[in-house]
Design a protein around this motif. Structure first.
Motif, mmCIF file in Angstrom:
data_model
loop_
_atom_site.group_PDB
_atom_site.id
_atom_site.type_symbol
_atom_site.label_atom_id
_atom_site.label_comp_id
_atom_site.label_asym_id
_atom_site.label_seq_id
_atom_site.Cartn_x
_atom_site.Cartn_y
_atom_site.Cartn_z
ATOM 1 N N GLY A 134 69.953 17.944 71.655
ATOM 2 C CA GLY A 134 69.011 16.836 71.530
ATOM 3 C C GLY A 134 68.596 16.571 70.096
ATOM 4 N N LYS A 135 69.168 17.310 69.153
ATOM 5 C CA LYS A 135 68.822 17.145 67.744
ATOM 6 C C LYS A 135 69.630 16.001 67.135
ATOM 7 N N LYS A 136 68.939 15.139 66.370
ATOM 8 C CA LYS A 136 69.576 13.985 65.750
ATOM 9 C C LYS A 136 70.204 14.413 64.421
ATOM 10 N N TYR A 137 71.404 13.877 64.145
ATOM 11 C CA TYR A 137 72.057 14.138 62.854
ATOM 12 C C TYR A 137 72.825 12.898 62.417
ATOM 13 N N ASN A 138 73.140 12.827 61.133
ATOM 14 C CA ASN A 138 73.832 11.666 60.578
ATOM 15 C C ASN A 138 75.304 11.973 60.353
ATOM 16 N N VAL A 139 76.124 10.953 60.573
ATOM 17 C CA VAL A 139 77.559 11.040 60.340
ATOM 18 C C VAL A 139 77.887 9.987 59.285
ATOM 19 N N GLY A 140 78.615 10.392 58.255
ATOM 20 C CA GLY A 140 78.997 9.454 57.203
ATOM 21 C C GLY A 140 80.145 8.554 57.645
ATOM 22 N N ALA B 1 78.764 4.611 58.784
ATOM 23 C CA ALA B 1 77.792 5.696 58.909
ATOM 24 C C ALA B 1 76.839 5.389 60.060
ATOM 25 N N HIS B 2 76.534 6.429 60.832
ATOM 26 C CA HIS B 2 75.646 6.258 61.972
ATOM 27 C C HIS B 2 75.008 7.598 62.326
ATOM 28 N N SER B 3 74.036 7.552 63.212
ATOM 29 C CA SER B 3 73.392 8.791 63.656
ATOM 30 C C SER B 3 73.858 9.124 65.065
ATOM 31 N N ARG B 4 73.807 10.422 65.355
ATOM 32 C CA ARG B 4 74.197 10.923 66.675
ATOM 33 C C ARG B 4 73.181 11.955 67.146
#
Length: 169
Positions: free
Chosen positions: A64-70, A56-59
């Protein structure tokens, strides 16, 4: 030359007579290559799929909006280009520099042969394709039909890719 100079009395003694020759290495040179079993195992491994697990990490998206990836996994396979490289190297007994120098003109699909007539080397931060050092390095190698079929498959993949990005030729 120095022995002749002593014989002709141009010099009194041969200075090379006092030189000790270098000691011979006791190590026997053994070429580095696969055994038959290692080659089979390696070529079989090229055909296997492999799984890559991503934690899991953020992108950041395009705005320019940050979101999380599982956590997720991907199943992949070795690209045909690499399979071609290693099959030609193993079945043809070619050096890396010889395989890298190959062009489509060097492959004879009718006779299942590859013409080795150049080397590719990396020097001074640039890649150079040149004639091989020795004339005897120029040769034609016969390859198994399975390897030529793999090369044909790669040629088709390359042509499809070139069309997809708008490049021909």
């Amino acid at each position: 030359m120095l022995a002749t100079a002593v014989q002709w009395q141009l010099i009194e003694r041969n200075p090379c007579d006092r030189v000790s020759p270098p000691k011979q290495s006791s190590k026997k040179y053994t070429p580095k290559h696969f055994t038959l079993e290692q080659a089979e195992s390696f070529l079989n491994a090229l055909e296997m799929e492999y799984v890559t697990e991503y934690k899991a990490h953020s992108r950041i998206d395009d705005t320019g909006k940050k979101y999380n990836v599982g956590t997720y996994t991907e199943t992949r396979s070795i690209p045909t280009q690499f399979k071609v490289f290693f099959n030609i190297a193993i079945f043809g007994g070619l050096r890396k520099c010889e395989v890298l120098a190959l062009t489509w003109d060097d492959i004879d699909f009718t006779n299942n042969t590859v013409n080795i007539n150049k080397d590719t080397v990396y020097t001074n931060k640039e890649v150079i394709t040149k004639d091989p050092k020795n004339v005897t390095s120029n040769r034609t190698i016969k390859l198994p039909r399975s390897v030529i079929d793999l090369v044909k498959r790669y040629k088709v993949e390359q042509a499809e890719y070139r069309l997809s990005i708008g490049t021909s030729g």
